[in-house]
Design a protein around this motif. Structure first.
Motif, mmCIF file in Angstrom:
data_model
loop_
_atom_site.group_PDB
_atom_site.id
_atom_site.type_symbol
_atom_site.label_atom_id
_atom_site.label_comp_id
_atom_site.label_asym_id
_atom_site.label_seq_id
_atom_site.Cartn_x
_atom_site.Cartn_y
_atom_site.Cartn_z
ATOM 1 N N VAL A 251 -10.919 5.316 -4.788
ATOM 2 C CA VAL A 251 -10.764 6.768 -4.807
ATOM 3 C C VAL A 251 -9.381 7.187 -5.270
ATOM 4 O O VAL A 251 -8.996 8.346 -5.133
ATOM 5 N N GLY A 252 -8.616 6.236 -5.829
ATOM 6 C CA GLY A 252 -7.285 6.566 -6.315
ATOM 7 C C GLY A 252 -6.207 6.524 -5.262
ATOM 8 O O GLY A 252 -5.133 7.106 -5.463
ATOM 9 N N GLY A 253 -6.460 5.864 -4.150
ATOM 10 C CA GLY A 253 -5.448 5.730 -3.103
ATOM 11 C C GLY A 253 -4.831 4.357 -3.098
ATOM 12 O O GLY A 253 -5.023 3.551 -4.011
ATOM 13 N N ALA A 254 -4.089 4.064 -2.069
ATOM 14 C CA ALA A 254 -3.409 2.777 -1.947
ATOM 15 C C ALA A 254 -3.410 2.343 -0.492
ATOM 16 O O ALA A 254 -3.402 3.180 0.429
ATOM 17 N N ALA A 255 -3.443 1.032 -0.304
ATOM 18 C CA ALA A 255 -3.374 0.442 1.035
ATOM 19 C C ALA A 255 -2.207 -0.531 1.064
ATOM 20 O O ALA A 255 -2.105 -1.408 0.204
ATOM 21 N N GLU A 256 -1.347 -0.374 2.041
ATOM 22 C CA GLU A 256 -0.181 -1.244 2.187
ATOM 23 C C GLU A 256 -0.275 -1.944 3.544
ATOM 24 O O GLU A 256 -0.412 -1.278 4.583
ATOM 25 N N ILE A 257 -0.208 -3.256 3.542
ATOM 26 C CA ILE A 257 -0.347 -4.052 4.762
ATOM 27 C C ILE A 257 0.982 -4.725 5.052
ATOM 28 O O ILE A 257 1.474 -5.514 4.242
ATOM 29 N N ARG A 258 1.541 -4.395 6.199
ATOM 30 C CA ARG A 258 2.800 -5.003 6.634
ATOM 31 C C ARG A 258 2.523 -5.825 7.892
ATOM 32 O O ARG A 258 2.175 -5.249 8.935
ATOM 33 N N THR A 259 2.660 -7.107 7.774
ATOM 34 C CA THR A 259 2.339 -7.970 8.905
ATOM 35 C C THR A 259 3.007 -9.322 8.723
ATOM 36 O O THR A 259 3.422 -9.684 7.621
ATOM 37 N N ALA A 260 3.102 -10.042 9.813
ATOM 38 C CA ALA A 260 3.586 -11.419 9.832
ATOM 39 C C ALA A 260 3.115 -12.033 11.149
ATOM 40 O O ALA A 260 2.922 -11.307 12.144
ATOM 41 N N PRO A 261 2.900 -13.322 11.221
ATOM 42 C CA PRO A 261 2.457 -13.953 12.469
ATOM 43 C C PRO A 261 3.412 -13.659 13.625
ATOM 44 O O PRO A 261 4.626 -13.877 13.522
ATOM 45 N N GLY A 262 2.861 -13.117 14.699
ATOM 46 C CA GLY A 262 3.655 -12.786 15.875
ATOM 47 C C GLY A 262 4.430 -11.500 15.784
ATOM 48 O O GLY A 262 5.163 -11.161 16.714
ATOM 49 N N ALA A 263 4.309 -10.773 14.694
ATOM 50 C CA ALA A 263 5.123 -9.569 14.506
ATOM 51 C C ALA A 263 4.293 -8.303 14.432
ATOM 52 O O ALA A 263 4.790 -7.265 14.023
ATOM 53 N N GLY A 264 3.015 -8.344 14.827
ATOM 54 C CA GLY A 264 2.194 -7.147 14.782
ATOM 55 C C GLY A 264 1.733 -6.830 13.369
ATOM 56 O O GLY A 264 2.057 -7.534 12.404
ATOM 57 N N THR A 265 0.984 -5.748 13.248
ATOM 58 C CA THR A 265 0.406 -5.352 11.963
ATOM 59 C C THR A 265 0.451 -3.839 11.831
ATOM 60 O O THR A 265 0.172 -3.118 12.785
ATOM 61 N N THR A 266 0.800 -3.391 10.635
ATOM 62 C CA THR A 266 0.730 -1.971 10.302
ATOM 63 C C THR A 266 0.033 -1.838 8.958
ATOM 64 O O THR A 266 0.437 -2.485 7.988
ATOM 65 N N ILE A 267 -0.994 -1.019 8.930
ATOM 66 C CA ILE A 267 -1.721 -0.756 7.688
ATOM 67 C C ILE A 267 -1.536 0.716 7.352
ATOM 68 O O ILE A 267 -1.946 1.590 8.117
ATOM 69 N N ALA A 268 -0.882 0.981 6.211
ATOM 70 C CA ALA A 268 -0.608 2.346 5.763
ATOM 71 C C ALA A 268 -1.564 2.689 4.633
ATOM 72 O O ALA A 268 -1.601 2.005 3.602
ATOM 73 N N LEU A 269 -2.333 3.749 4.826
ATOM 74 C CA LEU A 269 -3.288 4.228 3.833
ATOM 75 C C LEU A 269 -2.768 5.529 3.251
ATOM 76 O O LEU A 269 -2.471 6.471 4.009
ATOM 77 N N THR A 270 -2.654 5.597 1.940
ATOM 78 C CA THR A 270 -2.081 6.764 1.283
ATOM 79 C C THR A 270 -3.024 7.276 0.212
ATOM 80 O O THR A 270 -3.564 6.491 -0.573
ATOM 81 N N TRP A 271 -3.231 8.583 0.209
ATOM 82 C CA TRP A 271 -3.978 9.219 -0.873
ATOM 83 C C TRP A 271 -3.283 10.504 -1.276
ATOM 84 O O TRP A 271 -2.944 11.320 -0.416
ATOM 85 N N PRO A 272 -3.065 10.719 -2.594
ATOM 86 C CA PRO A 272 -3.280 9.755 -3.672
ATOM 87 C C PRO A 272 -2.221 8.670 -3.670
ATOM 88 O O PRO A 272 -1.212 8.778 -2.968
ATOM 89 N N ALA A 273 -2.459 7.624 -4.441
ATOM 90 C CA ALA A 273 -1.522 6.508 -4.484
ATOM 91 C C ALA A 273 -0.179 6.983 -5.027
ATOM 92 O O ALA A 273 -0.131 7.734 -6.006
ATOM 93 N N PRO A 274 0.919 6.609 -4.413
ATOM 94 C CA PRO A 274 2.223 7.032 -4.921
ATOM 95 C C PRO A 274 2.514 6.410 -6.275
ATOM 96 O O PRO A 274 2.073 5.299 -6.581
ATOM 97 N N ALA A 275 3.235 7.124 -7.097
ATOM 98 C CA ALA A 275 3.599 6.614 -8.421
ATOM 99 C C ALA A 275 4.572 5.454 -8.258
ATOM 100 O O ALA A 275 5.467 5.495 -7.411
ATOM 101 N N PRO A 276 4.387 4.398 -9.044
ATOM 102 C CA PRO A 276 5.300 3.254 -8.931
ATOM 103 C C PRO A 276 6.710 3.628 -9.359
ATOM 104 O O PRO A 276 6.919 4.406 -10.293
ATOM 105 N N ALA A 277 7.675 3.090 -8.651
ATOM 106 C CA ALA A 277 9.078 3.356 -8.966
ATOM 107 C C ALA A 277 9.449 2.660 -10.264
ATOM 108 O O ALA A 277 9.065 1.515 -10.503
ATOM 109 N N PRO A 278 10.178 3.329 -11.169
ATOM 110 C CA PRO A 278 10.577 2.690 -12.430
ATOM 111 C C PRO A 278 11.532 1.535 -12.175
ATOM 112 O O PRO A 278 12.418 1.613 -11.324
ATOM 113 N N GLU A 279 11.333 0.464 -12.923
ATOM 114 C CA GLU A 279 12.193 -0.701 -12.776
ATOM 115 C C GLU A 279 13.484 -0.502 -13.558
ATOM 116 O O GLU A 279 13.449 -0.043 -14.711
ATOM 117 N N PRO A 280 14.617 -0.823 -12.959
ATOM 118 C CA PRO A 280 15.881 -0.683 -13.691
ATOM 119 C C PRO A 280 15.923 -1.638 -14.876
ATOM 120 O O PRO A 280 15.628 -2.814 -14.756
#
Length: 437
Positions: free
Chosen positions: A397-426
């Motif tokens: 649907v044009g959104g994005a899912a970001e998963i932040r997790t590590a063993p023993g460190a909990g989990t956060t799933i961020a759902l964003t709509w619409p997907a943010p524009a990618p940052a330009p690379e220097p």
């Protein structure tokens, strides 16, 4: 341990912004039109030829009238009138495009007949100071042949006309102009006719190439649209199967208490509703307010059998809305993330859901816990929960899912709509030499 307390080295982040499954947007075949097509080129040719025959006919009419005393009283005027009639037919074809090719062919043939029969229309010899009136119209005939006939026939025509005219100029009926003058007149006619033929053939081939390229592009776009629709439907079906059917079956298999059996029965009813809704034809659905999206998520996670805190609605949530498809994807992905947390994060852990929006209309739903966590790279390919029900569902649907997790460190799933524009690379930044792959 809360997710905010983790360092970057302890967190593995995976983001999919919908590169492969995002909607294609507007149909280019409707927004972009080729400036040069074969049909438009033929139309331009027919109009230019119509203008040319009118101009040459009007300009050469005095010369034709001046030569009538030297011509046969019947065949001379008949020949001139027949050529003039073919010119009028070409002029009319500029208004009626379907008559263009027949008019061009007729014009070329009538002129060739008038040129070949010229010696039979002259009484005696033409004065030395006069040129046969077909001379002024030779290139009208060669251009008409180039437009109306096939390329090889038009090439033959362009060779025959100068040759016949050279022979006429050498005869008394053509004024006995001499070899040099006759060759100059014939070569001049051949050069102009050949140049026009080459130009017409080149433009036609270029226009045909444009038509072929546009047709190929439309075919490829149609195929891509079909593949995209199939992929989106596959993602939706996989997500429904995982969210509703597989989860219900697993929950029922593990239900050993009354509360667990009750939850399994409720999940089974929801699965039947989801499958029935998926089978129905899609209808126009009104946009969903963010505050209603929060209520839907809160109602869904309340029956999971584990404490889960849903943050209060942000101020102004009743004034911000998003498309129904995006709201459905956010709600379903958030519920799936909460189900995964209940099943895998462990007991006695904190769980929360936050729903935010900004002034631009972007909506962000975050589902987190401070439980066991996991390594995203170790998810087996056959597991559909994260990949289909969360990441690809948002991507569709044009959104994005970001998963932040590590063993023993909990989990956060961020759902964003619409997907943010990618940052330009220097551009001048040096390439990274290390980091997590």
């Amino acid at each position: 341990m809360r997710n905010e307390e983790r360092t970057p080295r302890e967190t593995v982040t995976e983001t999919l912004a919908g590169d492969g499954l995002a909607p294609f947007g507007a149909d280019p075949s409707r927004a972009v039109r080729a400036t040069i097509t074969q049909a438009s080129m033929e139309r331009v040719f027919s109009i230019l030829l119509a203008v040319a025959v009118i101009g040459f006919g009007v300009a050469d009419a005095p010369a034709v009238l001046a030569q009538l005393p030297y011509l046969h009283p019947v065949w001379g005027p008949v020949s001139a009138i027949t050529v003039a009639a073919s010119f009028l037919f070409v002029s009319a074809s500029a208004i009626v495009p379907r008559l263009a090719q027949p008019a061009q062919i007729l014009c070329a043939l009538v002129f060739l007949v008038a040129l070949v029969t010229w010696p039979f229309t002259v009484q005696g010899a033409l004065p030395d100071d006069q040129v046969p009136w077909p001379w002024w119209l030779c290139n009208v005939g060669t251009i008409a042949a180039a437009l109306g006939l096939a390329t090889w026939r038009a090439t033959l025509y362009n060779a025959v006309v100068p040759t016949v005219f050279i022979l006429i100029r050498l005869s008394p009926a053509g004024g006995e102009a001499g070899v040099t003058r006759a060759l100059l007149d014939g070569v001049y006619t051949a050069i102009l006719g050949g140049a026009a033929l080459v130009l017409i053939v080149t433009l036609r081939r270029a226009a045909a190439a444009v038509d072929n390229a546009q047709a190929t592009a439309v075919r490829r776009y149609s195929a891509a649209i079909r593949e995209h629709a199939t992929e989106v439907e596959r993602v939706q079906v996989d997500a429904i199967v995982h969210d509703s059917v597989l989860t219900t079956l697993l929950s029922a298999a593990r239900a050993d208490t009354l509360e667990a059996r009750t939850l399994s029965a409720r999940m089974a009813r929801n699965a039947i509703d989801h499958l029935a809704a998926a089978a129905d034809a899609p209808e126009e659905v009104a946009p969903v307010r963010v505050v209603d999206l929060r209520r839907r998520i809160a109602a869904s996670v309340s029956g999971l059998g584990a404490p889960l805190t849903v943050a209060r609605a942000a101020p102004g949530s009743d004034a911000v809305s998003l498309p129904a498809a995006a709201a459905d994807a956010l709600a379903s992905a958030a519920v799936q993330a909460a189900v995964n947390s209940v099943q895998h994060a462990g007991a006695d852990v904190g769980r929360w859901v936050t729903i935010e929006h900004d002034a631009d209309g972007a909506v962000r739903v975050e589902v987190g816990d401070d439980g066991a966590g996991f390594d995203v790279r170790t998810i087996p390919p056959e597991r559909l929960g994260v990949r289909r029900s969360i990441i690809e569902r948002m991507s569709a649907v044009g959104g994005a899912a970001e998963i932040r997790t590590a063993p023993g460190a909990g989990t956060t799933i961020a759902l964003t709509w619409p997907a943010p524009a990618p940052a330009p690379e220097p551009r001048s930044a040096p390439a990274a030499q290390g980091g997590i792959a």
